[in-house]
Design an enzyme around this catalytic site. Structure first.
Site, PDB file in Angstrom:
ATOM      1  N   CYS B 113      60.757  81.765 -19.044  1.00 32.00           N
ATOM      2  CA  CYS B 113      59.325  81.601 -19.756  1.00 32.00           C
ATOM      3  C   CYS B 113      59.784  81.588 -21.092  1.00 32.00           C
ATOM      4  O   CYS B 113      59.994  82.729 -21.594  1.00 32.00           O
ATOM      5  CB  CYS B 113      58.506  82.777 -19.249  1.00 32.00           C
ATOM      6  SG  CYS B 113      56.991  82.864 -20.111  1.00 32.00           S
ATOM      7  N   CYS B 116      57.113  84.148 -23.043  1.00 30.61           N
ATOM      8  CA  CYS B 116      57.226  85.531 -23.176  1.00 30.61           C
ATOM      9  C   CYS B 116      58.109  85.753 -21.997  1.00 30.61           C
ATOM     10  O   CYS B 116      59.114  86.086 -22.161  1.00 30.61           O
ATOM     11  CB  CYS B 116      55.578  85.913 -22.949  1.00 30.61           C
ATOM     12  SG  CYS B 116      54.566  85.170 -21.680  1.00 30.61           S
ATOM     13  N   SER B 117      57.368  86.232 -20.686  1.00 27.97           N
ATOM     14  CA  SER B 117      58.274  86.735 -19.578  1.00 27.97           C
ATOM     15  C   SER B 117      57.675  86.584 -18.155  1.00 27.97           C
ATOM     16  O   SER B 117      57.866  87.289 -17.133  1.00 27.97           O
ATOM     17  CB  SER B 117      58.364  88.264 -19.811  1.00 27.97           C
ATOM     18  OG  SER B 117      57.002  88.912 -19.661  1.00 27.97           O
ATOM     19  N   CYS B 118      56.867  85.511 -18.042  1.00 28.96           N
ATOM     20  CA  CYS B 118      56.221  85.177 -16.844  1.00 28.96           C
ATOM     21  C   CYS B 118      57.385  85.018 -15.700  1.00 28.96           C
ATOM     22  O   CYS B 118      58.163  84.489 -15.913  1.00 28.96           O
ATOM     23  CB  CYS B 118      55.491  84.307 -16.949  1.00 28.96           C
ATOM     24  SG  CYS B 118      54.235  84.210 -18.304  1.00 28.96           S
TER      25      CYS B 118
END
Lengths: 222, 212
Positions: B113, B116-118
């Protein structure tokens, strides 16, 4: 926004540092942070898009020099004030001073209800009347847009030609939802770009990138 | 679209003093949200328990092992990923929309991602720090082969590398190839070979131990 969080393709961040046998949480404060955010989100205090956009608003040097869950502290502090939940004096003091000790939200209680919500999740899928403009195999070009607010169209993908791999359904649109401007549900598609299309002739061989694009990010290729 | 820098609404506007200890900051937020009756602090412990004990890569490993032994399940997993994963009881927050992508002798998949951090929580739990960090997020979309090499994977140029950026609703899970020499192993034994990194695409499953 064209901020540092939109970092796909950037140079200069160095090697990937891996911690062997990394624990899920690196300390009690990280546990409290994740738990607080999940509990608040499940009560309906805010949506993920608002959290993500808040993190993007961290000053670039702070974003890069702080740990990941410190980014969560930033968005939690921003949203409790932005949403009018507490005042800045109350955030500084760490307790309520003038704000009413209640809201229209109903908090999630421990026990079955939390597990139930966790298991059901919160899908952003929504019905939409918008036409599905593109089909599998079709070539599309991503738009050269630079929204100052939240978007999920990264810079490295803008103004490039790719192929529709699949149509994914209709969903709330983060670019508007993050700013309280409505869900604006629309189709999304998986678009595949060749390495050369994105990175030019110096790209690595035989590689491609697939990303999920909202209808508003795309134009047909004539 | 509003021009929303948010700079007047954050603690970060005062750059001359360092931010206080994270523990103090979360204590203040937790107290305030509790006093406002938006959260019940007991829920925090439950959430932590979910992430420490109830969800994690062992869930994804079971999905992979099932696909390795059952060709019909494998097909369902690739074409109707959410429903197939739910057959094993894994579903929910950050797994509402999934696409499982298979590694083959011709194709190696890896996911990220960049924004961000999905990450697919029900099958993999919370992501490791490196997945959320600037080096990985910035580099894997641009030079996946170089990144995979740093992880110890040498993918020949004849094998296509497909990178998946989880920027929107869909979360991805890589279905690694079943290792050689695992014929006759039980699902449980196979699941033990499936590493977290092999389901992100930055690793391969473990090799079976040679017979004694």
């Amino acid at each position: 926004m064209d901020g540092v969080a939109d970092m796909g393709g950037m140079h200069g961040f160095g090697p990937i540092v891996i911690e062997k046998n990394e624990p899920v949480f690196h300390g009690e404060w990280e546990k409290r942070t994740v738990g607080t955010q999940l509990a608040a989100a499940m009560s309906g205090a805010w949506i993920s898009d608002e959290c993500r956009h808040s993190m993007e608003l961290m000053p670039a040097h702070e974003y890069l020099q702080t740990s990941y869950y410190e980014h969560w502290l930033f968005f939690l502090e921003r949203l409790i004030i932005l949403k009018g939940i507490v005042t800045r004096d109350e955030l500084a003091a760490g307790h309520l001073i003038t704000s009413e000790p209640h809201t229209t939200l109903s908090k999630v209680s421990p026990g079955g209800r939390l597990a139930e919500i966790f298991h059901t999740g919160g899908s952003p899928a929504r019905p939409s009347d918008r036409p599905v403009r593109f089909e599998k195999g079709q070539m599309v070009r991503t738009r050269n847009i630079h929204p100052p607010g939240h978007t999920r169209l990264p810079r490295y993908v803008r103004n490039h030609v790719g192929t529709v791999i699949d149509y994914m359904g209709t969903y709330a649109f983060p670019d508007t939802a993050a700013h309280g401007l409505g869900e604006n549900p629309q189709p999304t598609y998986l678009i595949q770009f060749s390495g050369e299309e994105l990175w030019g002739p110096d790209c690595e061989p035989n590689s491609c990138l697939t990303i999920e694009m909202f209808d508003d990010y795309l134009d047909p290729v004539s | 679209m509003p021009r929303d820098t948010g700079s007047d609404l954050t603690m970060a506007e005062n750059h001359t003093t360092p931010p206080s200890d994270p523990a103090l900051r979360i204590k203040a937020i937790e107290t305030l949200l509790t006093e406002k009756q938006i959260i019940d602090p007991a829920v925090i412990d439950e959430v932590v328990d979910i992430f420490e004990n109830k969800i994690g890569p062992r869930n994804g490993a079971k999905v992979v092992a099932r696909a390795w032994v059952d060709p019909d399940y494998r097909q369902r997993l690739l074409t109707h990923s959410v429903e197939a994963i739910a057959e094993l009881g894994f579903q929910g927050v950050d797994g509402e929309h999934m696409l499982v992508v298979e590694n083959t002798p011709e194709v190696h998949n890896v996911m990220v991602c960049t924004l961000c951090s999905c990450y697919p929580w029900p099958t993999l739990g919370l992501p490791p720090v490196w997945y959320k960090s600037a080096p990985y997020r910035s580099r894997v979309v641009r030079e996946p082969r170089a990144v995979l090499k740093e992880f110890g994977l040498d993918i020949p140029n004849s094998v296509e590398v497909r990178v998946w950026d989880a920027n929107a609703n869909t979360r991805y899970l890589v279905l690694p190839m079943r290792p050689e020499g695992t014929e006759g192993m039980s699902e449980e034994e196979l699941a033990a070979l499936v590493t977290r990194d092999s389901m992100i695409g930055t690793g391969f499953p473990l090799q079976p131990k040679p017979e004694a």
